[in-house]
Design a protein around this motif. Structure first.
Motif, PDB file in Angstrom:
ATOM      1  N   GLU A  19      31.212  31.794  46.925  1.00 57.69           N
ATOM      2  CA  GLU A  19      30.823  32.275  45.604  1.00 57.69           C
ATOM      3  C   GLU A  19      30.133  33.628  45.711  1.00 57.69           C
ATOM      4  N   ALA A  20      29.249  33.748  46.715  1.00 54.89           N
ATOM      5  CA  ALA A  20      28.537  35.025  46.881  1.00 54.89           C
ATOM      6  C   ALA A  20      29.508  36.140  47.235  1.00 54.89           C
ATOM      7  N   GLN A  21      30.443  35.850  48.133  1.00 54.60           N
ATOM      8  CA  GLN A  21      31.408  36.877  48.533  1.00 54.60           C
ATOM      9  C   GLN A  21      32.286  37.299  47.363  1.00 54.60           C
ATOM     10  N   LEU A  22      32.754  36.318  46.593  1.00 54.36           N
ATOM     11  CA  LEU A  22      33.617  36.639  45.460  1.00 54.36           C
ATOM     12  C   LEU A  22      32.858  37.481  44.428  1.00 54.36           C
ATOM     13  N   ASN A  23      31.590  37.146  44.230  1.00 53.02           N
ATOM     14  CA  ASN A  23      30.803  37.915  43.261  1.00 53.02           C
ATOM     15  C   ASN A  23      30.580  39.351  43.718  1.00 53.02           C
ATOM     16  N   ARG A  31      30.754  33.796  35.923  1.00 56.99           N
ATOM     17  CA  ARG A  31      31.118  32.513  35.308  1.00 56.99           C
ATOM     18  C   ARG A  31      32.581  32.162  35.609  1.00 56.99           C
ATOM     19  N   ALA A  32      33.466  33.170  35.521  1.00 58.36           N
ATOM     20  CA  ALA A  32      34.874  32.892  35.840  1.00 58.36           C
ATOM     21  C   ALA A  32      35.010  32.455  37.287  1.00 58.36           C
ATOM     22  N   ILE A  33      34.259  33.098  38.195  1.00 54.39           N
ATOM     23  CA  ILE A  33      34.324  32.738  39.621  1.00 54.39           C
ATOM     24  C   ILE A  33      33.855  31.308  39.823  1.00 54.39           C
ATOM     25  N   ARG A  34      32.742  30.981  39.142  1.00 52.97           N
ATOM     26  CA  ARG A  34      32.208  29.634  39.254  1.00 52.97           C
ATOM     27  C   ARG A  34      33.251  28.607  38.791  1.00 52.97           C
ATOM     28  N   LEU A  35      33.885  28.892  37.656  1.00 54.90           N
ATOM     29  CA  LEU A  35      34.843  27.933  37.099  1.00 54.90           C
ATOM     30  C   LEU A  35      36.078  27.816  37.991  1.00 54.90           C
ATOM     31  N   ILE A  36      36.522  28.944  38.552  1.00 52.56           N
ATOM     32  CA  ILE A  36      37.690  28.869  39.436  1.00 52.56           C
ATOM     33  C   ILE A  36      37.366  28.028  40.663  1.00 52.56           C
ATOM     34  N   LEU A  37      36.169  28.230  41.208  1.00 52.44           N
ATOM     35  CA  LEU A  37      35.801  27.436  42.396  1.00 52.44           C
ATOM     36  C   LEU A  37      35.714  25.954  42.023  1.00 52.44           C
ATOM     37  N   PRO A 181      38.507  32.151  30.431  1.00 55.09           N
ATOM     38  CA  PRO A 181      38.547  33.496  29.849  1.00 55.09           C
ATOM     39  C   PRO A 181      37.948  34.523  30.801  1.00 55.09           C
ATOM     40  N   VAL A 182      38.657  35.636  30.976  1.00 55.37           N
ATOM     41  CA  VAL A 182      38.138  36.729  31.808  1.00 55.37           C
ATOM     42  C   VAL A 182      37.924  37.915  30.882  1.00 55.37           C
ATOM     43  N   THR A 183      36.677  38.263  30.664  1.00 54.91           N
ATOM     44  CA  THR A 183      36.376  39.341  29.724  1.00 54.91           C
ATOM     45  C   THR A 183      35.866  40.555  30.493  1.00 54.91           C
ATOM     46  N   VAL A 184      35.776  41.652  29.788  1.00 57.13           N
ATOM     47  CA  VAL A 184      35.226  42.864  30.391  1.00 57.13           C
ATOM     48  C   VAL A 184      33.772  42.585  30.767  1.00 57.13           C
ATOM     49  N   PRO A 185      33.343  43.003  31.969  1.00 59.15           N
ATOM     50  CA  PRO A 185      31.934  42.764  32.355  1.00 59.15           C
ATOM     51  C   PRO A 185      30.996  43.362  31.322  1.00 59.15           C
ATOM     52  N   THR A 186      29.912  42.648  31.025  1.00 62.39           N
ATOM     53  CA  THR A 186      29.008  43.125  29.984  1.00 62.39           C
ATOM     54  C   THR A 186      27.939  44.065  30.530  1.00 62.39           C
ATOM     55  N   ALA A 187      27.544  43.862  31.788  1.00 61.21           N
ATOM     56  CA  ALA A 187      26.435  44.673  32.312  1.00 61.21           C
ATOM     57  C   ALA A 187      26.883  46.125  32.539  1.00 61.21           C
ATOM     58  N   ARG A 188      26.030  47.056  32.148  1.00 57.82           N
ATOM     59  CA  ARG A 188      26.400  48.457  32.270  1.00 57.82           C
ATOM     60  C   ARG A 188      26.575  48.871  33.739  1.00 57.82           C
ATOM     61  N   ASP A 189      25.647  48.388  34.583  1.00 55.98           N
ATOM     62  CA  ASP A 189      25.718  48.761  36.003  1.00 55.98           C
ATOM     63  C   ASP A 189      27.047  48.329  36.614  1.00 55.98           C
TER      64      ASP A 189
END
Lengths: 342, 272
Positions: A19-23, A31-37, A181-189
């Motif tokens: 999970e850490a590597q995928l993130n 959240r999508a990564i968590r759900l896929i795992l 659902p895979v949405t555009v990342p919300t965080a600006r960074d």
């Protein structure tokens, strides 16, 4: 598959590691990564839905690398035929026609991931062929039956285009354990990093940086069986899951209300027994991934929408607004159904 | 053509209507009697009586009223009925004259409703002594039944009170003012009788406005900061509930749940 599988206790730390590597590779999609795992742990097929360029394909390739094992990939097109998945017809060096195993068979029965890109571009015949592959994990080709015990199907569909696309039939949708659902990342960074950090420009190198086979695919079936057998679902939780699914089928009796919708006509069907089974499997996986030996209401809540939303079929008047109405309906169910109930 | 115009010119002056009167007889009238005079006015074709010129019902003299004038159009002309009333208190038989009344026709002619005369007499001999027994008894009085009016009053009062209550309910005045919902107080009371921790779960749901599970506790404390002093005990309550209802080994401590419900109720009532 008698390769060395990790010990059960080892799996959890491997899951955290994956999970850490995928993130770190796919930003802003925790959240999508968590759900896929979780779908990997529950051995359920996954449909990714999202806008163009949000990293659906990258995410799936990264997950495929984390799981390891052979994987096949098909791009959905209007003229794709079901046999195109199974057979590869071409002319050999001598100019004679030859039929060889197609994408689904070329990796042999050890296939761990079958990745169907843009599934809604393929015709319903192809969807129909996928039904058997997904439900039974088997295919008949070259006059024999192929079995894929480790197979997990990942499909994605983009939601922007409606032209030359074919809506997945209900039966095909029901066979996907989750639609994530895979949405555009919300965080600006995250968005700035995705645009400017050169690390994200070369997808191959990015994915190559992941350690392969953190969650070895040949051990997943046994792990999934252990999770399903080992994680406790109490009568109170069974009652909660039943009440939620029942409320989604009959929102009037459950006393749900959604703004701008006639509850008697909102829901036309959905929440199949297969859907409830998928919900329970994924919820158990979620509890296990949190390091618990019992499913809690929060596990159900975490996975309910991805498991149930795509299986809920609305009345014709409301289908066009399902992006708003189905989440609202699910939220109303969680706001209303008491737990632990009397 | 000139001769024709000259011949027609004096014609309206010649068209005098024929007025025949059927007058009341000329004697035998007393104080208060009504005298009915019927007059028929035969009109030339195309001529009508100007209705404004008909005599108005009025007090014609100190002793004479014209009470009603009824006009009825017929083929031959106009039938008039004039109802006079005599108020002359005669000391001896006396001749009274009812004056003639002028009327005007539509062609400009002025005609007259003829007057008439009559003899009116005293009611009793002038020299007879007046005694008390001559007084006639009062007419029998008729009792007015007050019940319908009283029932109407009662019904109106009831309707007034009901609509007042309805208005007060609609406006949430007085006794209809919503009392603050106190789910924890109710739960604490109910749990004193029946120590079921699910009652406290329902109270938490009601206080949160939707179903509250353990994972929502931070949101609940953010929405209801007055309960923050009990955060640890609430977390422990949810953990115990999770273990009791969803875990494999269930032995919840109901006494602590009851105590927690009482403390939540105390905060809810503003006592702490």
């Amino acid at each position: 598959m008698l390769q060395d599988a990790p010990a059960p206790a080892d799996w959890l730390s491997r899951l955290r590691d994956a999970e850490a590597q995928l993130n770190s590779v796919v930003l802003g999609q925790s959240r999508a990564i968590r759900l896929i795992l979780l779908s990997v742990l529950a051995r359920g097929h996954v449909l990714l839905a999202g806008d163009v360029g949000t990293g659906k394909t990258t995410l799936l390739r990264a997950v495929a690398r984390a799981i390891g094992g052979p994987y096949a990939r098909v791009e959905g097109t209007v003229d794709l035929l079901p046999t195109d998945l199974i057979y590869d017809a071409h002319l050999d060096d001598d100019g004679k026609p030859r039929i060889e195993p197609g994408p689904a068979l070329s990796q042999g029965e050890d296939l761990s991931i079958f990745f169907f890109n843009e599934i809604n571009r393929a015709r319903p015949q192809v969807h129909a062929m996928l039904l058997r592959l997904m439900a039974e994990r088997s295919l008949t080709a070259f006059r024999r039956e192929y079995r894929f015990p480790h197979l997990q199907v990942f499909a994605d569909r983009n939601q922007i285009e409606r032209d030359e696309t074919f809506e997945l039939p209900a039966a095909a949708r029901d066979r996907f354990a989750m639609e994530i659902p895979v949405t555009v990342p919300t965080a600006r960074d995250d968005r700035i990093a995705l645009a400017f950090d050169t690390r994200f420009h070369d997808t191959d190198a990015l994915i190559g940086g992941l350690s392969a086979g953190v969650l070895p695919y040949h051990g997943l079936n046994r792990l999934a069986a252990q999770i399903q057998a080992g994680v406790h679902a109490s009568p109170a939780l069974q009652r909660y899951v039943f009440d939620l699914c029942d409320a989604l089928r009959d929102p009037v009796r459950a006393g749900l209300s959604v703004q701008d919708a006639d509850m008697a006509r909102l829901v036309q069907g959905g929440v199949s027994p297969r859907g409830m089974q998928a919900l329970v499997r994924v919820a158990r996986a979620a509890a296990w991934a949190d390091g618990r030996d019992a499913v809690l209401p929060q596990d159900v809540r975490e996975v309910f929408a991805p498991v149930m939303a795509h299986r809920t079929f609305l009345g014709p008047a409301y289908e066009a607004r399902r992006e708003i109405l189905v989440p609202a309906l699910i939220r109303a169910a969680f706001d209303t159904i008491p737990v632990p109930a009397e | 053509m000139k001769w024709l115009a000259l011949a027609l010119l004096p014609l309206p002056a010649l068209a005098q209507p024929v007025v025949t009167a059927d007058n009341p007889h000329g004697y035998g009238w007393w104080l208060g009697d009504e005298l009915v005079q019927r007059v028929t006015i035969a009109l030339p074709p195309g001529v009508t009586v100007d209705p404004a010129s008909l005599p108005r019902p009025r007090a014609v003299d100190y002793w004479l009223d014209l009470r009603a004038v009824e006009a009825e159009q017929a083929d031959t002309g106009l039938h008039l009925t004039l109802r006079w009333q005599n108020f002359y208190s005669a000391l001896e038989p006396s001749w009274r004259e009812v004056p003639a009344q002028p009327i005007r026709l539509s062609d400009g002619t002025v005609a007259e409703l003829p007057g008439f005369g009559f003899v009116t007499s005293p009611l009793r001999p002038l020299t007879a002594p007046s005694t008390a027994d001559q007084l006639q008894p009062d007419p029998r009085f008729r009792l007015i039944d007050p019940m319908p009016a009283r029932a109407g009053l009662g019904l109106s009062l009831a309707a007034l009170i009901l609509s007042g209550l309805g208005l007060a309910w609609h406006q949430a005045w007085g006794p209809f003012r919503a009392r603050p919902a106190r789910p924890f107080t109710r739960a604490a009371r109910a749990m004193a009788r029946l120590p079921d921790r699910r009652l406290l779960h329902r109270a938490l749901d009601a206080a949160f406005g939707r179903v509250l599970i353990g994972a929502d506790l931070p949101q609940f404390l953010a929405a209801r900061p007055e309960f923050r002093p009990l955060a640890d005990r609430l977390a422990a309550f949810f953990a115990a509930s999770d273990a009791a209802f969803f875990g494999q080994h269930a032995h919840p401590d109901t006494a602590e749940a009851q105590a927690l419900a009482r403390d939540l109720a105390r905060i809810e009532r503003g006592r702490r």
